[in-house]
Design an enzyme around this catalytic site. Structure first.
Site, PDB file in Angstrom:
ATOM      1  N   ASP A  73      -2.417   6.601  -7.999  1.00 34.81           N
ATOM      2  CA  ASP A  73      -2.054   6.447  -9.406  1.00 34.81           C
ATOM      3  C   ASP A  73      -3.219   6.650 -10.368  1.00 34.81           C
ATOM      4  O   ASP A  73      -3.022   6.690 -11.574  1.00 34.81           O
ATOM      5  CB  ASP A  73      -1.443   5.045  -9.635  1.00 34.81           C
ATOM      6  CG  ASP A  73      -0.121   4.887  -8.894  1.00 34.81           C
ATOM      7  OD1 ASP A  73       0.652   5.854  -8.871  1.00 34.81           O
ATOM      8  OD2 ASP A  73       0.123   3.804  -8.326  1.00 34.81           O
TER       9      ASP A  73
ATOM     10  N   HIS B 166      -5.934  -0.760  -2.560  1.00 35.74           N
ATOM     11  CA  HIS B 166      -4.710  -0.466  -1.810  1.00 35.74           C
ATOM     12  C   HIS B 166      -4.626  -1.410  -0.632  1.00 35.74           C
ATOM     13  O   HIS B 166      -5.649  -1.762  -0.044  1.00 35.74           O
ATOM     14  CB  HIS B 166      -4.746   0.988  -1.305  1.00 35.74           C
ATOM     15  CG  HIS B 166      -3.409   1.495  -0.915  1.00 35.74           C
ATOM     16  ND1 HIS B 166      -2.869   1.281   0.322  1.00 35.74           N
ATOM     17  CD2 HIS B 166      -2.487   2.189  -1.618  1.00 35.74           C
ATOM     18  CE1 HIS B 166      -1.673   1.829   0.362  1.00 35.74           C
ATOM     19  NE2 HIS B 166      -1.406   2.384  -0.792  1.00 35.74           N
TER      20      HIS B 166
HETATM   21  N1  CMC Z   1      -9.213  -4.487  -9.637  1.00 38.80           N
HETATM   22  C1  CMC Z   1      -9.989  -5.590  -9.440  1.00 38.80           C
HETATM   23  N2  CMC Z   1      -9.952  -6.328  -8.309  1.00 38.80           N
HETATM   24  C2  CMC Z   1      -9.100  -5.959  -7.350  1.00 38.80           C
HETATM   25  C3  CMC Z   1      -8.273  -4.820  -7.478  1.00 38.80           C
HETATM   26  C4  CMC Z   1      -8.356  -4.087  -8.680  1.00 38.80           C
HETATM   27  N3  CMC Z   1      -7.600  -3.001  -8.856  1.00 38.80           N
HETATM   28  N4  CMC Z   1      -7.520  -4.685  -6.370  1.00 38.80           N
HETATM   29  C5  CMC Z   1      -7.858  -5.704  -5.561  1.00 38.80           C
HETATM   30  N5  CMC Z   1      -8.833  -6.459  -6.147  1.00 38.80           N
HETATM   31  C6  CMC Z   1      -9.510  -7.621  -5.541  1.00 38.80           C
HETATM   32  C7  CMC Z   1      -8.628  -8.867  -5.549  1.00 38.80           C
HETATM   33  O1  CMC Z   1      -8.814  -9.619  -6.721  1.00 38.80           O
HETATM   34  C8  CMC Z   1      -9.088  -9.559  -4.297  1.00 38.80           C
HETATM   35  O2  CMC Z   1     -10.337 -10.169  -4.609  1.00 38.80           O
HETATM   36  P1  CMC Z   1     -10.745 -11.572  -3.881  1.00 38.80           P
HETATM   37  O3  CMC Z   1     -10.851 -11.247  -2.410  1.00 38.80           O
HETATM   38  O4  CMC Z   1     -12.057 -11.947  -4.493  1.00 38.80           O
HETATM   39  O5  CMC Z   1      -9.646 -12.545  -4.180  1.00 38.80           O
HETATM   40  C9  CMC Z   1      -9.396  -8.413  -3.323  1.00 38.80           C
HETATM   41  O6  CMC Z   1      -9.726  -7.297  -4.165  1.00 38.80           O
HETATM   42  C10 CMC Z   1      -8.229  -8.066  -2.417  1.00 38.80           C
HETATM   43  O7  CMC Z   1      -7.105  -7.794  -3.253  1.00 38.80           O
HETATM   44  P2  CMC Z   1      -5.618  -8.187  -2.911  1.00 38.80           P
HETATM   45  O8  CMC Z   1      -4.867  -8.344  -4.185  1.00 38.80           O
HETATM   46  O9  CMC Z   1      -5.587  -9.328  -1.940  1.00 38.80           O
HETATM   47  O10 CMC Z   1      -5.143  -6.877  -2.147  1.00 38.80           O
HETATM   48  P3  CMC Z   1      -3.670  -6.455  -1.830  1.00 38.80           P
HETATM   49  O11 CMC Z   1      -3.739  -5.597  -0.624  1.00 38.80           O
HETATM   50  O12 CMC Z   1      -2.777  -7.641  -1.776  1.00 38.80           O
HETATM   51  O13 CMC Z   1      -3.263  -5.592  -3.121  1.00 38.80           O
HETATM   52  C11 CMC Z   1      -3.026  -3.812  -4.650  1.00 38.80           C
HETATM   53  C12 CMC Z   1      -3.283  -4.220  -3.185  1.00 38.80           C
HETATM   54  C13 CMC Z   1      -2.785  -2.317  -4.700  1.00 38.80           C
HETATM   55  C14 CMC Z   1      -1.776  -4.520  -5.168  1.00 38.80           C
HETATM   56  C15 CMC Z   1      -4.264  -4.200  -5.510  1.00 38.80           C
HETATM   57  O14 CMC Z   1      -5.400  -3.494  -5.046  1.00 38.80           O
HETATM   58  C16 CMC Z   1      -4.045  -3.915  -6.992  1.00 38.80           C
HETATM   59  O15 CMC Z   1      -3.507  -4.775  -7.704  1.00 38.80           O
HETATM   60  N6  CMC Z   1      -4.455  -2.710  -7.498  1.00 38.80           N
HETATM   61  C17 CMC Z   1      -4.190  -2.357  -8.879  1.00 38.80           C
HETATM   62  C18 CMC Z   1      -2.753  -1.878  -9.025  1.00 38.80           C
HETATM   63  C19 CMC Z   1      -2.549  -0.504  -8.436  1.00 38.80           C
HETATM   64  O16 CMC Z   1      -3.324   0.418  -8.664  1.00 38.80           O
HETATM   65  N7  CMC Z   1      -1.447  -0.332  -7.695  1.00 38.80           N
HETATM   66  C20 CMC Z   1      -1.082   0.940  -7.086  1.00 38.80           C
HETATM   67  C21 CMC Z   1      -1.191   0.884  -5.597  1.00 38.80           C
HETATM   68  S1  CMC Z   1      -1.157   2.478  -4.775  1.00 38.80           S
HETATM   69  C22 CMC Z   1       0.318   3.245  -5.174  1.00 38.80           C
HETATM   70  C23 CMC Z   1       1.539   2.442  -4.962  1.00 38.80           C
HETATM   71  O17 CMC Z   1       1.667   1.582  -4.106  1.00 38.80           O
HETATM   72  O18 CMC Z   1       2.451   2.698  -5.721  1.00 38.80           O
END
Ligand code: CMC
Length: 432
Positions: free
Chosen positions: A367, A310
């Site tokens: 989720d 998140h």
């Molecule tokens: N699985 C594997 N790696 C992950 C995940 C994941 N679910 N989430 C983040 N990472 C890694 C990402 O690859 C990055 O690694 P590195 O630093 O080595 O490049 C690091 O963690 C930071 O991730 P980010 O993408 O920069 O983080 P963000 O704050 O931009 O993204 C997020 C947040 C929710 C989009 C992301 O965690 C994600 O894609 N999660 C899976 C999708 C998901 O469950 N979404 C629902 C979010 S909560 C409810 C809502 O908003 O509706």
């Protein structure tokens, strides 16, 4: 991140210039440097892709502390609301940032359970769309289309906005259920105004004109809980979209329609559908949980552990904690078992003891467990995100209304750092 003793100003050295910027402190201690004068004083802008360090508004609706895993609607902890409140009461709470009196609640319950019918002509819109179309696209279209029935162009009053808000809250379950009925070729079920909000939604989803449909109270209660947990989450992607569209003066229906589209994405609300599909693919033997986790950790694999991570929570999402327990409760009350719950628990256990997830502070989000409950209630997988949208509706509306009455609000219009070509001369096609 909160700071107990924040300075009153922040000094910025920029070349040989030193400027002083005011510091704001929110009611829960959140500290923000007010940069509104930055460009005027220095000529520079800030650069913050994804806006992870940018406060775009002041709000009194929802507080969340991502480090501690805290979520409160207008001061009330989500855990307490989940136990003691109802979705209709939470709608009022978000809209007014106060709990309603008994008479206010009774009047409001009447309003959002009586303005449920859709204009008959709107049926043609559902019928004109392909049955295989995703219901989120159908709902975005139908909500946008409400403005063709209810909104005249020109400035609106607070009273008109309130009527639109009530209409949208009351009609969204009907829109959602119609999108489903259309997809399976069944007749639309008219709303039943004698039923509660969640029960009526289940009636419109699963009833049919040929036989009596009894809503299972366990289903209605579980759905009410899901809706409470989804009701608001401060400046997330879809809510920011609703505010952004509203900032141009667009009406509530148009703004919320854009919010539905934003929610649909797999990184946002669309993750609830992706989670269940991920669990099913493991159940069906396409990959083991371990293999899946290895892929999720591999850069460039295009695979993420859906329902994990998140932008704001760097701790267990409190909604996921409530939903995990609710999975046991609901399945127990229904006398059901779901192997997907065991797979989810296994994935969680692997993730929480794996350095990749520990270092990046990736925990289950809302989720991760919600789909197991939706599935137990018989909600089809491609309707999961639509149910998220029904839950988020009072949040979007409250945030839109707050924006409308914010004296500091301006049209949302970020800047950019231009990296393209500098001036060049045009050459005709045969000379390039
Ligand atoms: N699985 C594997 N790696 C992950 C995940 C994941 N679910 N989430 C983040 N990472 C890694 C990402 O690859 C990055 O690694 P590195 O630093 O080595 O490049 C690091 O963690 C930071 O991730 P980010 O993408 O920069 O983080 P963000 O704050 O931009 O993204 C997020 C947040 C929710 C989009 C992301 O965690 C994600 O894609 N999660 C899976 C999708 C998901 O469950 N979404 C629902 C979010 S909560 C409810 C809502 O908003 O509706």
């Amino acid at each position: 991140m909160t700071q107990p003793t924040a300075p009153k100003t922040a000094k910025l050295t920029f070349g040989d210039q030193e400027i002083e910027l005011p510091v704001m402190v929110g009611s829960e201690g959140e500290v923000a440097i007010d940069i509104r004068q930055l460009r005027a004083k220095t000529g520079a802008i800030t650069y913050d892709p994804g806006l992870g360090n940018t406060g775009a508004c002041q709000s009194k609706i929802t507080f969340l502390d991502g480090e501690k895993g805290v979520l409160r609607y207008a001061g009330y902890p989500i855990e307490e609301l989940a136990k003691k409140s109802s979705f209709v009461e939470v709608m009022w709470l978000l809209l007014h940032q106060q709990l309603p009196s008994a008479s206010q609640l009774s009047q409001f319950t009447h309003d959002v359970t009586y303005h449920t019918m859709l204009h008959e002509d709107l049926k043609a819109l559902f019928q004109s769309l392909p049955k295989v179309g995703h219901p989120m696209a159908v709902c975005a279209a139908a909500v946008g289309a409400l403005s063709t029935f209810y909104r005249k162009e020109g400035p609106t009053t607070r009273e008109q906005n309130w009527i639109d808000a009530v209409r949208l809250l009351a009609k969204m379950p009907t829109i959602a259920a119609y999108s489903y009925k259309h997809s399976i070729g069944q007749p639309f079920m008219y709303p039943r105004n004698d039923l509660g909000y969640a029960s009526n939604l289940l009636h419109m989803m699963f009833g049919n004109p040929c036989e009596q449909f009894e809503v299972n109270p366990v289903h209605a209660k579980a759905l009410d809980l899901l809706l409470i947990l989804h009701a608001d989450h401060e400046q997330n992607c879809s809510t920011s979209t609703v505010r952004t569209v509203g900032s141009s003066g667009a009406n509530l229906f148009a703004s919320v329609s854009a919010g539905i589209s934003a929610l649909w994405g797999p990184l946002h609300g669309g993750a609830n559908q992706e989670v269940i599909e991920m669990l099913m693919s493991i159940r069906d033997g396409k990959r083991s949980a371990r293999e899946f986790m290895d892929l999720a950790k591999t850069k460039g694999s295009g695979v993420r552990l859906m329902g994990f991570g998140h932008r704001v929570y760097k701790n267990y999402d409190p909604r996921a904690l409530i939903l995990k327990q609710a999975c046991y409760d609901v399945l127990g009350q229904l006398g059901a078992k779901d192997p997907l719950l065991d797979i989810a628990l296994e994935l969680e256990q692997i993730a929480l003891s794996d350095s990749y997830f520990i270092e990046r502070k990736l925990y289950p989000n809302v989720d991760f467990y919600s789909g197991i409950i939706y599935k137990a209630l018989g909600i089809p997988v491609d309707m999961f995100t639509v149910f998220f949208a029904i839950g988020r509706m009072p949040g979007w509306i409250s945030q839109w209304l707050e924006y409308q009455s914010d004296a500091e609000a301006r049209i949302t219009r970020p800047r950019q750092v231009y990296m393209g070509s500098t001036t060049r001369s045009y050459a005709p096609a045969d000379k390039r």
